[in-house]
Write a protein that holds these residues in place. Structure first.
Motif, PDB file in Angstrom:
ATOM      1  N   ILE A 233       0.805  -1.184   0.080  1.00 55.79           N
ATOM      2  CA  ILE A 233       0.109  -0.190  -0.079  1.00 55.79           C
ATOM      3  C   ILE A 233       1.037   1.383   0.043  1.00 55.79           C
ATOM      4  O   ILE A 233       1.753   1.213   1.000  1.00 55.79           O
TER       5      ILE A 233
ATOM      6  N   SER B 298      -7.072 -13.739  11.561  1.00 57.89           N
ATOM      7  CA  SER B 298      -6.206 -12.539  12.524  1.00 57.89           C
ATOM      8  C   SER B 298      -7.077 -11.385  12.682  1.00 57.89           C
ATOM      9  O   SER B 298      -7.150 -11.017  13.802  1.00 57.89           O
ATOM     10  N   GLY B 299      -7.402 -10.638  11.669  1.00 56.37           N
ATOM     11  CA  GLY B 299      -8.134  -9.296  11.633  1.00 56.37           C
ATOM     12  C   GLY B 299      -9.352  -9.573  12.480  1.00 56.37           C
ATOM     13  O   GLY B 299      -9.784  -8.568  13.406  1.00 56.37           O
TER      14      GLY B 299
HETATM   15  P1  NAP Z   1      -5.461 -13.796   5.462  1.00 53.80           P
HETATM   16  O1  NAP Z   1      -6.646 -14.890   5.823  1.00 53.80           O
HETATM   17  O2  NAP Z   1      -4.578 -14.252   4.352  1.00 53.80           O
HETATM   18  O3  NAP Z   1      -6.305 -12.350   5.441  1.00 53.80           O
HETATM   19  C1  NAP Z   1      -5.635 -11.437   5.307  1.00 53.80           C
HETATM   20  C2  NAP Z   1      -6.350 -10.173   5.029  1.00 53.80           C
HETATM   21  O4  NAP Z   1      -5.774  -9.172   4.532  1.00 53.80           O
HETATM   22  C3  NAP Z   1      -7.628 -10.380   3.671  1.00 53.80           C
HETATM   23  O5  NAP Z   1      -8.685  -9.836   4.548  1.00 53.80           O
HETATM   24  C4  NAP Z   1      -6.856  -9.747   2.682  1.00 53.80           C
HETATM   25  O6  NAP Z   1      -8.012  -9.226   1.940  1.00 53.80           O
HETATM   26  C5  NAP Z   1      -6.450  -8.503   3.660  1.00 53.80           C
HETATM   27  N1  NAP Z   1      -5.292  -7.848   2.395  1.00 53.80           N
HETATM   28  C6  NAP Z   1      -4.099  -8.325   1.977  1.00 53.80           C
HETATM   29  N2  NAP Z   1      -3.598  -7.256   1.610  1.00 53.80           N
HETATM   30  C7  NAP Z   1      -4.362  -6.238   1.630  1.00 53.80           C
HETATM   31  C8  NAP Z   1      -4.269  -4.918   1.395  1.00 53.80           C
HETATM   32  N3  NAP Z   1      -3.094  -4.779   0.110  1.00 53.80           N
HETATM   33  N4  NAP Z   1      -5.124  -4.121   1.457  1.00 53.80           N
HETATM   34  C9  NAP Z   1      -6.250  -4.362   1.984  1.00 53.80           C
HETATM   35  N5  NAP Z   1      -6.411  -5.582   2.472  1.00 53.80           N
HETATM   36  C10 NAP Z   1      -5.526  -6.605   2.292  1.00 53.80           C
HETATM   37  O7  NAP Z   1      -4.679 -13.508   6.810  1.00 53.80           O
HETATM   38  P2  NAP Z   1      -4.731 -14.034   8.220  1.00 53.80           P
HETATM   39  O8  NAP Z   1      -5.875 -13.498   8.907  1.00 53.80           O
HETATM   40  O9  NAP Z   1      -3.490 -13.698   9.198  1.00 53.80           O
HETATM   41  O10 NAP Z   1      -4.721 -15.601   8.205  1.00 53.80           O
HETATM   42  C11 NAP Z   1      -4.171 -16.392   7.657  1.00 53.80           C
HETATM   43  C12 NAP Z   1      -4.105 -17.933   8.174  1.00 53.80           C
HETATM   44  O11 NAP Z   1      -3.772 -18.064   9.352  1.00 53.80           O
HETATM   45  C13 NAP Z   1      -5.677 -18.504   8.180  1.00 53.80           C
HETATM   46  O12 NAP Z   1      -6.294 -18.356   7.257  1.00 53.80           O
HETATM   47  C14 NAP Z   1      -5.379 -19.365   9.284  1.00 53.80           C
HETATM   48  O13 NAP Z   1      -5.189 -20.500   8.415  1.00 53.80           O
HETATM   49  C15 NAP Z   1      -4.280 -19.133  10.065  1.00 53.80           C
HETATM   50  N6  NAP Z   1      -4.768 -18.491  11.331  1.00 53.80           N
HETATM   51  C16 NAP Z   1      -5.660 -19.487  12.157  1.00 53.80           C
HETATM   52  C17 NAP Z   1      -6.159 -19.045  13.194  1.00 53.80           C
HETATM   53  C18 NAP Z   1      -7.029 -19.875  14.127  1.00 53.80           C
HETATM   54  O14 NAP Z   1      -7.773 -19.438  14.791  1.00 53.80           O
HETATM   55  N7  NAP Z   1      -6.675 -21.079  13.645  1.00 53.80           N
HETATM   56  C19 NAP Z   1      -6.198 -17.542  13.542  1.00 53.80           C
HETATM   57  C20 NAP Z   1      -5.429 -16.609  12.740  1.00 53.80           C
HETATM   58  C21 NAP Z   1      -4.637 -17.245  11.418  1.00 53.80           C
HETATM   59  P3  NAP Z   1      -8.727  -9.856   0.782  1.00 53.80           P
HETATM   60  O15 NAP Z   1      -9.431 -10.879   1.257  1.00 53.80           O
HETATM   61  O16 NAP Z   1      -9.320  -8.938  -0.234  1.00 53.80           O
HETATM   62  O17 NAP Z   1      -7.322 -10.530  -0.116  1.00 53.80           O
END
Ligand code: NAP
Length: 487
Positions: free
Chosen positions: A149, A184-185
């Motif tokens: 960004i 996470s978010g």
């Molecule tokens: P993520 O699922 O990859 O989510 C990333 C978020 O950031 C998405 O909403 C994405 O939007 C947004 N994003 C990325 N680049 C952006 C940009 N340039 N501008 C605006 N928004 C942007 O990451 P995460 O939430 O850290 O989770 C990753 C994985 O970790 C999970 O799917 C899961 O497998 C694991 N995790 C597990 C747990 C659990 O409870 N077991 C908890 C946390 C994480 P878009 O959707 O538009 O791409």
């Protein structure tokens, strides 16, 4: 471990001391192998649970399933326990199995090279070990991804990724912004919205949120689990069966079970979000579970708090004082949290790995990361991955997956130990056939039903296990040696 005339002692390197590395240490010693070192770049065990300490962190896999099967835990405080408790669990199990005596902390392996039947491990420019077998337990969520960004560095206040939370920053009197609506978010939102003076969530894409039947276990229930191992085991099994239904639903986008999951998410949105305008802004335009399904008991309530704001206007740039959106509005912030996920396709990289005949991982994975059954790569003999590429990662217990994989790997290791083989890696033919079949199956999964997510590879094909979970269990029972190049 079997004795035979050709038996040879084996030295192992385990890379990474997270959940899978601890598991490897316990299982290796149990199998009679004690000549190994776990190389860990940090100064503490715990992997992703050590790194991720953001407010609200929890595991959305039920704790009684997200446990080692050989170390079930009667004391989980919640059905879905918080991150700190999960980290403490891993530390306790490691302590009870005396795992730390094998760990060399603060040691990052930068490259591994296969020379004359051994893996030579390099760290900080020097060779630090030469081993017969490498177990890569490097994890999936090890590489935080910063968003591209404009102006990101211009922000004047504290700014950090969810996986690098700065706990020295007090949030009590702060306007906090979060970019990203993945697991996470959403968890951070559940923890902070309504608790800080102003909370802003920047949503690029709406998420389906499954409800969560969170339960706090009472002291009596914990005591009952402690007194009755059968009850503990039955709960583990029950959670496993529940998850198997989910696992089988997501690989068949047309299944009735998938429809039920979608209905559940839709109902959650309809009933939990009162304002119709906000509800529509939170409504995804793709099918539930296409992106990894987010599970939360509190997100919808939190985002409806009067001090919380959902911004769906695209981000234009980051400025000193906050986030400027495309409509020209500056959303003023004191703290900016980056919840944009991980480079989940990196796996063992940035380690440089050179296998047989100078074949490098960079070359091998030039298109994308691939491994036979997510464990073995042709021409990279005696190197086995836990939770490697294209495995079952979506909303499953990665502990359960790693346990099955390790028992499978041990059977290959036994061939090395008995002298039946000196070098074992998947054959090129087996990997190609597996990839062809996986490619075909992946297109029928919910993950390929029309959304963007970290599951997808460069071709837009889900880079995860696309078959029923029972097939994974069956494959993991015993290696099919016809699919291996055993020398
Ligand atoms: P993520 O699922 O990859 O989510 C990333 C978020 O950031 C998405 O909403 C994405 O939007 C947004 N994003 C990325 N680049 C952006 C940009 N340039 N501008 C605006 N928004 C942007 O990451 P995460 O939430 O850290 O989770 C990753 C994985 O970790 C999970 O799917 C899961 O497998 C694991 N995790 C597990 C747990 C659990 O409870 N077991 C908890 C946390 C994480 P878009 O959707 O538009 O791409």
């Amino acid at each position: 471990m079997t004795d035979s005339t050709d038996a040879r002692p084996l030295r192992f390197a385990v890379i990474g001391a997270g959940m899978a590395g601890i598991l490897a240490a316990i299982k290796l010693t149990e199998a009679g192998y004690d000549d190994f070192t776990i190389y860990e770049k940090a100064d503490r065990l715990g992997g992703t649970w050590r790194e991720n300490t953001y407010p609200g962190i929890a595991c959305d896999v039920p704790s009684h399933l997200y446990s080692y099967s050989f170390a079930l835990n009667p004391n989980w405080s919640y059905k879905f326990s918080p991150g700190a408790e999960i980290l403490a669990y891993f530390e306790r199990i490691a302590r009870e199995h005396d795992v730390e005596r094998f760990v060399r902390f603060g040691t990052e392996i930068t490259s591994c090279e296969w020379v004359d039947g051994k893996w030579h491990l390099i760290g900080a420019d020097d060779e630090i070990d030469a081993v017969d077998v490498v177990i890569a337990a490097t994890g999936v969520f090890d590489h935080p991804r910063m968003p591209d960004i404009p102006g990101l560095e211009d922000f004047a206040g504290p700014m950090f990724h969810t996986a690098q939370w700065d706990h020295s920053v007090s949030l009590d009197d702060k306007r906090v912004g979060v970019i990203g609506t993945g697991s996470s978010g959403i968890q951070v939102t559940g923890a902070l919205a309504g608790k800080v003076p102003h909370f802003t969530l920047f949503q690029r894409t709406a998420q389906w949120i499954a409800p969560q039947d969170q339960i706090k276990f009472t002291a009596e229930e914990q005591a009952a689990f402690a007194e009755d191992p059968d009850k503990l085991l039955a709960t583990h099994k029950q959670e496993d069966e529940g998850f198997s239904i989910f696992a089988n639903a997501v690989v068949n986008a047309a299944s009735p079970e998938m429809t039920l999951i979608e209905q559940m998410c839709k109902e959650h949105l309809e009933t939990a979000v009162r304002d119709p305008e906000l509800r529509e802004r939170l409504r995804p335009d793709y099918r539930a579970a296409c992106k990894r399904l987010v599970v939360s008991p509190e997100f919808y309530e939190a985002i409806q708090h009067p001090d919380a704001e959902l911004v769906t206007e695209p981000i234009e740039r980051i400025e000193t004082g906050g986030v400027r959106t495309a409509d020209g509005v500056l959303h003023e912030l004191d703290v900016l949290v980056i919840a944009t996920g991980f480079n989940t396709h990196d796996f063992m990289r940035p380690m440089e790995i050179t296998g047989r005949d100078g074949m490098t991982l960079t070359k091998m994975w030039a298109d994308r990361a691939k491994a036979y059954l997510s464990i073995s790569i042709p021409d990279f003999p005696n190197l086995f991955m836990l939770n490697g590429p294209n495995g079952p990662v979506g909303n499953f217990s990665l502990i359960q997956v790693a346990e099955m994989q390790f028992d499978y790997i041990l059977q290959l290791v036994e061939r090395l130990q008995t002298g039946a083989s000196a070098e074992i890696s998947a054959s090129h033919e087996a990997l190609d056939a597996f990839e062809d079949e996986r490619y075909e199956a992946a297109q029928h999964t919910i993950w390929a039903s029309g959304c963007s997510s970290w599951y997808l590879d460069d071709r837009g094909i889900p880079a995860v296990w696309p078959f029923p979970f029972d097939r994974f269990r069956a494959e993991m029972k015993a290696p099919n040696l016809d699919h291996y190049d055993c020398r």
